[in-house]
Design a protein around this motif. Structure first.
Motif, PDB file in Angstrom:
ATOM      1  N   GLU A  37      -8.741  -6.164   2.917  1.00 21.50           N
ATOM      2  CA  GLU A  37     -10.014  -6.202   2.192  1.00 21.50           C
ATOM      3  C   GLU A  37     -11.194  -6.331   3.154  1.00 21.50           C
ATOM      4  OE1 GLU A  37     -10.320  -9.102  -1.030  1.00 21.50           O
ATOM      5  OE2 GLU A  37      -8.372  -8.342  -1.726  1.00 21.50           O
ATOM      6  N   ARG A  38     -11.017  -7.158   4.154  1.00 20.14           N
ATOM      7  CA  ARG A  38     -12.111  -7.340   5.125  1.00 20.14           C
ATOM      8  C   ARG A  38     -12.370  -6.041   5.903  1.00 20.14           C
ATOM      9  NH1 ARG A  38     -12.382  -8.726  10.453  1.00 20.14           N
ATOM     10  NH2 ARG A  38     -10.254  -9.517  10.645  1.00 20.14           N
ATOM     11  N   PHE A  39     -11.315  -5.324   6.271  1.00 10.63           N
ATOM     12  CA  PHE A  39     -11.499  -4.064   7.008  1.00 10.63           C
ATOM     13  C   PHE A  39     -12.281  -3.057   6.168  1.00 10.63           C
ATOM     14  CE2 PHE A  39      -7.989  -4.044  10.515  1.00 10.63           C
ATOM     15  CZ  PHE A  39      -8.524  -5.222  11.022  1.00 10.63           C
ATOM     16  N   VAL A  40     -12.006  -3.061   4.858  1.00 19.25           N
ATOM     17  CA  VAL A  40     -12.736  -2.143   3.978  1.00 19.25           C
ATOM     18  C   VAL A  40     -14.202  -2.556   3.890  1.00 19.25           C
ATOM     19  CG1 VAL A  40     -12.988  -1.333   1.588  1.00 19.25           C
ATOM     20  CG2 VAL A  40     -10.714  -1.457   2.635  1.00 19.25           C
ATOM     21  N   SER A  41     -14.462  -3.851   3.688  1.00 23.72           N
ATOM     22  CA  SER A  41     -15.852  -4.256   3.492  1.00 23.72           C
ATOM     23  C   SER A  41     -16.625  -4.335   4.820  1.00 23.72           C
ATOM     24  CB  SER A  41     -15.938  -5.578   2.730  1.00 23.72           C
ATOM     25  OG  SER A  41     -15.269  -6.590   3.442  1.00 23.72           O
ATOM     26  N   GLN A  42     -16.024  -4.903   5.839  1.00 21.15           N
ATOM     27  CA  GLN A  42     -16.758  -5.081   7.099  1.00 21.15           C
ATOM     28  C   GLN A  42     -16.943  -3.777   7.868  1.00 21.15           C
ATOM     29  OE1 GLN A  42     -15.068  -8.144   9.570  1.00 21.15           O
ATOM     30  NE2 GLN A  42     -16.176  -7.481  11.394  1.00 21.15           N
ATOM     31  N   TYR A  43     -15.911  -2.904   7.853  1.00 18.47           N
ATOM     32  CA  TYR A  43     -15.976  -1.690   8.676  1.00 18.47           C
ATOM     33  C   TYR A  43     -16.150  -0.419   7.853  1.00 18.47           C
ATOM     34  CZ  TYR A  43     -14.005  -4.801  12.261  1.00 18.47           C
ATOM     35  OH  TYR A  43     -13.782  -5.826  13.130  1.00 18.47           O
ATOM     36  N   SER A  44     -16.293  -0.569   6.523  1.00 16.36           N
ATOM     37  CA  SER A  44     -16.391   0.586   5.612  1.00 16.36           C
ATOM     38  C   SER A  44     -15.245   1.571   5.815  1.00 16.36           C
ATOM     39  CB  SER A  44     -17.711   1.334   5.806  1.00 16.36           C
ATOM     40  OG  SER A  44     -18.790   0.454   5.720  1.00 16.36           O
ATOM     41  N   LEU A  45     -14.050   1.069   6.017  1.00 12.60           N
ATOM     42  CA  LEU A  45     -12.894   1.965   6.176  1.00 12.60           C
ATOM     43  C   LEU A  45     -12.348   2.342   4.806  1.00 12.60           C
ATOM     44  CD1 LEU A  45     -10.681   0.369   8.982  1.00 12.60           C
ATOM     45  CD2 LEU A  45     -12.269   2.295   9.185  1.00 12.60           C
ATOM     46  N   PRO A  46     -11.757   3.555   4.688  1.00  8.99           N
ATOM     47  CA  PRO A  46     -11.039   3.875   3.460  1.00  8.99           C
ATOM     48  C   PRO A  46      -9.852   2.914   3.288  1.00  8.99           C
ATOM     49  CG  PRO A  46     -11.293   5.812   4.869  1.00  8.99           C
ATOM     50  CD  PRO A  46     -11.729   4.637   5.673  1.00  8.99           C
ATOM     51  N   GLU A  47      -9.461   2.668   2.025  1.00 13.41           N
ATOM     52  CA  GLU A  47      -8.324   1.791   1.722  1.00 13.41           C
ATOM     53  C   GLU A  47      -7.092   2.195   2.534  1.00 13.41           C
ATOM     54  OE1 GLU A  47      -7.738  -0.726  -0.395  1.00 13.41           O
ATOM     55  OE2 GLU A  47      -9.653  -0.824  -1.483  1.00 13.41           O
ATOM     56  N   TYR A  48      -6.884   3.494   2.626  1.00 13.77           N
ATOM     57  CA  TYR A  48      -5.680   3.971   3.298  1.00 13.77           C
ATOM     58  C   TYR A  48      -5.659   3.540   4.764  1.00 13.77           C
ATOM     59  CZ  TYR A  48      -2.112   6.903   5.303  1.00 13.77           C
ATOM     60  OH  TYR A  48      -1.002   7.322   5.974  1.00 13.77           O
ATOM     61  N   ASP A  49      -6.784   3.760   5.458  1.00 11.42           N
ATOM     62  CA  ASP A  49      -6.877   3.365   6.868  1.00 11.42           C
ATOM     63  C   ASP A  49      -6.603   1.866   7.013  1.00 11.42           C
ATOM     64  OD1 ASP A  49      -8.198   5.869   6.630  1.00 11.42           O
ATOM     65  OD2 ASP A  49      -9.254   5.524   8.516  1.00 11.42           O
ATOM     66  N   ALA A  50      -7.283   1.094   6.146  1.00  6.97           N
ATOM     67  CA  ALA A  50      -7.156  -0.363   6.244  1.00  6.97           C
ATOM     68  C   ALA A  50      -5.697  -0.771   6.047  1.00  6.97           C
ATOM     69  CB  ALA A  50      -8.056  -1.031   5.214  1.00  6.97           C
ATOM     70  N   GLY A  51      -5.037  -0.140   5.088  1.00  7.07           N
ATOM     71  CA  GLY A  51      -3.631  -0.457   4.814  1.00  7.07           C
ATOM     72  C   GLY A  51      -2.748  -0.193   6.016  1.00  7.07           C
ATOM     73  N   VAL A  52      -2.959   0.938   6.674  1.00  4.15           N
ATOM     74  CA  VAL A  52      -2.150   1.268   7.855  1.00  4.15           C
ATOM     75  C   VAL A  52      -2.454   0.276   8.988  1.00  4.15           C
ATOM     76  CG1 VAL A  52      -1.748   2.979   9.678  1.00  4.15           C
ATOM     77  CG2 VAL A  52      -1.965   3.726   7.288  1.00  4.15           C
ATOM     78  N   LEU A  53      -3.737   0.011   9.196  1.00  7.13           N
ATOM     79  CA  LEU A  53      -4.122  -0.797  10.358  1.00  7.13           C
ATOM     80  C   LEU A  53      -3.694  -2.255  10.259  1.00  7.13           C
ATOM     81  CD1 LEU A  53      -7.639   0.774  10.969  1.00  7.13           C
ATOM     82  CD2 LEU A  53      -5.614   1.051  12.408  1.00  7.13           C
ATOM     83  N   THR A 101       0.856  -1.187   0.000  1.00  6.77           N
ATOM     84  CA  THR A 101       0.000   0.000   0.000  1.00  6.77           C
ATOM     85  C   THR A 101       0.892   1.236   0.000  1.00  6.77           C
ATOM     86  OG1 THR A 101      -1.579  -1.220   1.329  1.00  6.77           O
ATOM     87  CG2 THR A 101      -1.922   1.155   1.182  1.00  6.77           C
ATOM     88  N   LEU A 102       0.654   2.135  -0.957  1.00  2.00           N
ATOM     89  CA  LEU A 102       1.455   3.353  -1.035  1.00  2.00           C
ATOM     90  C   LEU A 102       0.784   4.472  -0.232  1.00  2.00           C
ATOM     91  CD1 LEU A 102       2.266   3.068  -4.835  1.00  2.00           C
ATOM     92  CD2 LEU A 102       3.643   2.311  -2.899  1.00  2.00           C
ATOM     93  N   ASP A 103       1.501   5.596  -0.094  1.00  2.00           N
ATOM     94  CA  ASP A 103       1.010   6.702   0.721  1.00  2.00           C
ATOM     95  C   ASP A 103      -0.367   7.206   0.310  1.00  2.00           C
ATOM     96  OD1 ASP A 103       3.052   6.721   2.440  1.00  2.00           O
ATOM     97  OD2 ASP A 103       4.109   8.452   1.583  1.00  2.00           O
ATOM     98  N   ASP A 104      -0.659   7.141  -1.017  1.00  2.00           N
ATOM     99  CA  ASP A 104      -1.951   7.662  -1.474  1.00  2.00           C
ATOM    100  C   ASP A 104      -3.063   6.614  -1.348  1.00  2.00           C
ATOM    101  OD1 ASP A 104      -1.235   5.880  -3.400  1.00  2.00           O
ATOM    102  OD2 ASP A 104      -1.139   7.312  -5.063  1.00  2.00           O
ATOM    103  N   GLY A 105      -2.763   5.477  -0.684  1.00  2.00           N
ATOM    104  CA  GLY A 105      -3.781   4.449  -0.483  1.00  2.00           C
ATOM    105  C   GLY A 105      -3.868   3.452  -1.623  1.00  2.00           C
ATOM    106  N   LYS A 106      -3.168   3.736  -2.749  1.00  2.00           N
ATOM    107  CA  LYS A 106      -3.196   2.802  -3.880  1.00  2.00           C
ATOM    108  C   LYS A 106      -2.317   1.592  -3.567  1.00  2.00           C
ATOM    109  CE  LYS A 106      -4.242   5.857  -7.733  1.00  2.00           C
ATOM    110  NZ  LYS A 106      -3.623   7.206  -7.629  1.00  2.00           N
ATOM    111  N   THR A 107      -2.616   0.466  -4.216  1.00  2.00           N
ATOM    112  CA  THR A 107      -1.752  -0.692  -4.019  1.00  2.00           C
ATOM    113  C   THR A 107      -0.910  -0.938  -5.268  1.00  2.00           C
ATOM    114  OG1 THR A 107      -3.437  -2.203  -4.785  1.00  2.00           O
ATOM    115  CG2 THR A 107      -3.325  -1.859  -2.416  1.00  2.00           C
ATOM    116  N   LYS A 108       0.242  -1.569  -5.029  1.00  2.00           N
ATOM    117  CA  LYS A 108       1.135  -1.890  -6.137  1.00  2.00           C
ATOM    118  C   LYS A 108       1.656  -3.298  -5.915  1.00  2.00           C
ATOM    119  CE  LYS A 108       5.634  -0.832  -8.052  1.00  2.00           C
ATOM    120  NZ  LYS A 108       6.356   0.156  -8.815  1.00  2.00           N
TER     121      LYS A 108
END
Ligand code: ADP
Ligand code: MG
Length: 479
Positions: A304-320, A108-115
C-alpha cells in the motif's frame, strides 16, 4: 463440463530458533547424521520436555502477521504413530487448541488484483527425523538430527481455485515468514514444505469434491506442476465415470505425475491426547503487546505504501514487496535515482529480475547494485544516454565491465550526441544519400520518416539524441 479446482494448503515452516522445541539442544542444517540427536527428543526413559520460549514468540509473531486470533490458552497433544524416524512413537503437536487461530493473508494475482485467503489455524509441533534412502542399497538410514526442531504448521481454508493461486499463496506465506524473520524459508533445505490438498467440482456446485493430498512438495515450481497434474488426473477419472477416493499421494518429478501412497482406509488413527508432560501454554498479554510493537512493516502495508508514496501500479507494488530483499533493493534504487520510482520499478522488474532469472541468482547476488542502477537511470534522465544505449550500459554493468554507469559511458564512448550542429551534419548526409526517398516523402509518403530517423541513428552509432534528431529532421525534410 466445466470443472473448478479447489485447493487448501498445509505449510510446514521450520522456525529459526537456534535450539529444538522441547530439548533446547542445538541444531544446524547439514551436520553429520545423528550427531545432533537429543535424548529428550528420542523420548529416552526419564527425560522430560521443556517448551522453548523462542518458538512461542515466533508463532505469536506469525499470528499477528496474519491478523489472527491467538490461542490465549493453547495445549500440546501427542499424535501417536509408528515410523522409524519417530522413535518416541508419538509427535508432540497441537490439536484442539492451537496457538494461532483464524486469520488471513491477501495475495496478489497476475492481473494485479488481490484475493483474501483465509487461514484456519497454525500450530506448533516438533519435526521428526529423516529417512535416508540414497546411500544404503536395500536399506534405509535414519538421521535423527532434525527430530525435535520446531515447526509451525499453517493450515489454509480451501480457498484457492487454481495452481497459480496456490503458488501465489505459498509465496505470500514465504515472504511473510521472511519479513517476520521467523524462518529462513529455505525450501531446498526443507525449511518450508507444502502439502497440497486438491479436489475438483462442477462450476456452480456448492459441495466440495473428494480431495487428495499431495505430500511434501518442496518448491514453488513443483507446487504448480504437481497440482496441475493432479487436477488433470482427477478430471480424467471423473469424466471416465470413476470416483475419486480420498488418498495421500506423492508427486514424482521425473514423470510429472502423482501416485498414491495410502488411501483413507489405511490412514492413521493418531489417538491425540494432551501431553501429560507439558502444561497448557497461557500467553501473556504483555508479551503479545511487546511482540506487536516490534513487528517490522509487513508486505501488505508495504505494498500500500509503495502505491501511495511512489505512485506505482498495484501490480508493480505486489511484485516488489514479494520479498523483503527485493523491496529494499527497490527503495535503495529510487533514492539513488533521485526519486524516479516508476523507472526504477521497470528496470528492476524487467532487466534485473530477468537477468537474475537467467543466471539463477537471488536478488542479494545481483551483480548490479541499487546505486549502480540508480546512477544509470540518472544518465537517461539528464540526456547523457538514450534508453537504447542504457540497455547496453546495463549489460556492461552486469558483466562487471565497469564500476558505474558513468565509468562505462566514458570507457566505451557512449555519451549521447546533443550538439545540434553535429546532428545537423549527419542529417544532411542522410538527405544527400537518399534523394529518391526524400522526394517520395515530400510527395506525401509520411511513413518514410522512420526510415530517415533510423539512418541518422545508425550513422551516429545510436548516440544521437532522438528528440533532437526528430525535430531537426522534420524541419529539414519540410524543406
Ligand atoms: P486433515 O486433518 O486430514 O489434514 P483438514 O480438514 O485439516 O484435514 O484439512 C486439511 C487441508 O485440506 C486444509 O488446508 C483444507 O483447507 C483442505 N481441504 C479440505 N477439504 C478440501 C477439499 N474438498 N478440497 C481441497 N482442499 C480441501
Ligand atoms: Mg493433512
Amino acid at each position: 463440463m466445466t470443472w473448478e479446482t479447489v485447493i487448501g494448503l498445509e505449510i510446514h515452516v521450520q522456525l529459526n530458533t537456534k535450539s529444538k522445541i522441547f530439548s533446547g539442544s542445538s541444531t544446524t542444517f547439514g551436520a553429520e547424521p545423528n550427531t545432533q540427536a537429543s535424548l529428550i527428543d528420542l523420548g529416552m526413559p526419564g527425560t522430560l520436555p521443556v517448551l522453548n520460549k523462542g518458538a512461542v514468540r515466533n508463532a505469536i509473531k506469525f499470528g499477528l502477521g496474519i491478523n489472527a486470533e491467538l490461542g490465549r490458552t493453547n495445549v500440546f497433544a501427542r499424535k501417536n504413530y509408528f515410523y522409524p524416524d519417530l522413535p518416541k512413537g508419538y509427535q508432540i503437536s497441537q490439536m484442539e487448541l492451537p496457538i494461532v487461530g483464524k486469520g488471513f493473508i491477501d495475495i496478489t494475482l497476475d492481473d494485479g488484483k488481490t484475493k483474501r485467503v483465509n487461514i484456519t489455524r497454525a500450530h506448533l509441533e516438533e519435526d521428526a527425523g529423516k529417512s535416508l534412502h540414497e546411500d544404503f542399497s536395500g536399506q534405509t538410514g535414519i538421521d535423527l538430527n532434525r527430530a525435535g526442531t520446531p515447526l509451525l504448521e499453517i493450515v489454509s481454508e480451501p480457498d484457492m481455485r487454481s495452481a497459480k493461486e496456490a503458488v501465489a499463496y505459498a509465496r505470500a506465506v514465504h515472504a511473510l515468514i521472511r519479513y517476520l524473520d521467523i524462518s529462513d524459508g529455505n525450501m531446498a533445505e526443507g525449511s518450508m514444505r507444502c502439502d497440497c490438498n486438491v479436489s475438483i467440482r462442477q462450476k456452480g456446485d456448492e459441495a466440495f469434491g473428494t480431495r487428495r493430498e499431495i505430500k511434501n512438495v518442496n518448491s514453488f515450481k513443483f507446487i504448480e506442476k504437481a497440482i496441475n497434474s493432479e487436477v488433470e488426473w482427477q478430471i480424467d477419472e471423473l469424466e471416465s465415470g470413476r470416483k475419486i477416493a480420498q488418498a495421500t499421494v506423492l508427486y514424482d518429478v521425473a514423470s510429472n505425475r502423482t501416485r498414491a501412497m495410502r488411501s483413507k482406509e489405511e490412514a492413521n488413527d493418531y489417538r491425540y491426547f494432551p501431553d501429560p508432560d507439558l502444561l497448557p501454554v497461557v500467553l501473556d498479554e504483555a508479551l503479545i503487546d511487546e511482540i506487536r510493537a516490534s513487528l517490522p512493516e509487513l508486505p501488505a502495508a508495504r505494498r500500500e505504501r509503495f502505491v501511495s508514496q511512489y505512485s506505482l501500479p498495484e501490480y508493480d507494488a505486489g511484485v516488489l514487496v514479494s520479498s523483503r530483499e527485493l523491496a529494499e533493493f527497490f527503495e535503495a534504487t529510487v533514492t539513488a535515482a533521485n526519486g524516479a520510482a516508476k523507472q526504477a520499478s521497470n528496470w528492476i522488474m524487467g532487466d534485473i529480475l530477468g537477468a537474475l532469472n537467467r543466471s539463477e541468482k537471488e536478488i542479494s547476488e545481483s551483480p548490479v547494485s541499487p546505486v549502480q542502477l540508480g546512477g544509470l537511470i540518472n544518465r537517461i534522465n539528464d540526456n547523457t544516454i538514450s534508453g537504447k544505449i542504457a540497455k547496453q550500459v546495463f549489460q556492461a554493468l552486469w558483466e562487471g565491465e565497469g564500476t558505474s554507469a558513468d565509468d562505462i559511458i566514458e570507457k566505451k564512448g557512449l555519451k549521447q550526441e546533443s550538439d545540434s550542429g553535429a546532428i545537423e551534419a549527419l542529417i544532411d548526409e542522410v538527405i544527400a544519400a537518399n534523394p529518391d526517398n526524400v522526394a517520395a516523402y515530400r510527395g506525401g509518403k509520411d511513413k518514410l520518416f522512420g526510415f530517415f530517423v533510423g539512418e541518422v541513428m545508425k550513422r551516429s552509432k545510436g548516440k544521437a539524441n532522438p528528440g533532437q534528431v526528430n525535430e531537426i529532421l522534420k524541419q529539414k525534410l519540410a524543406g
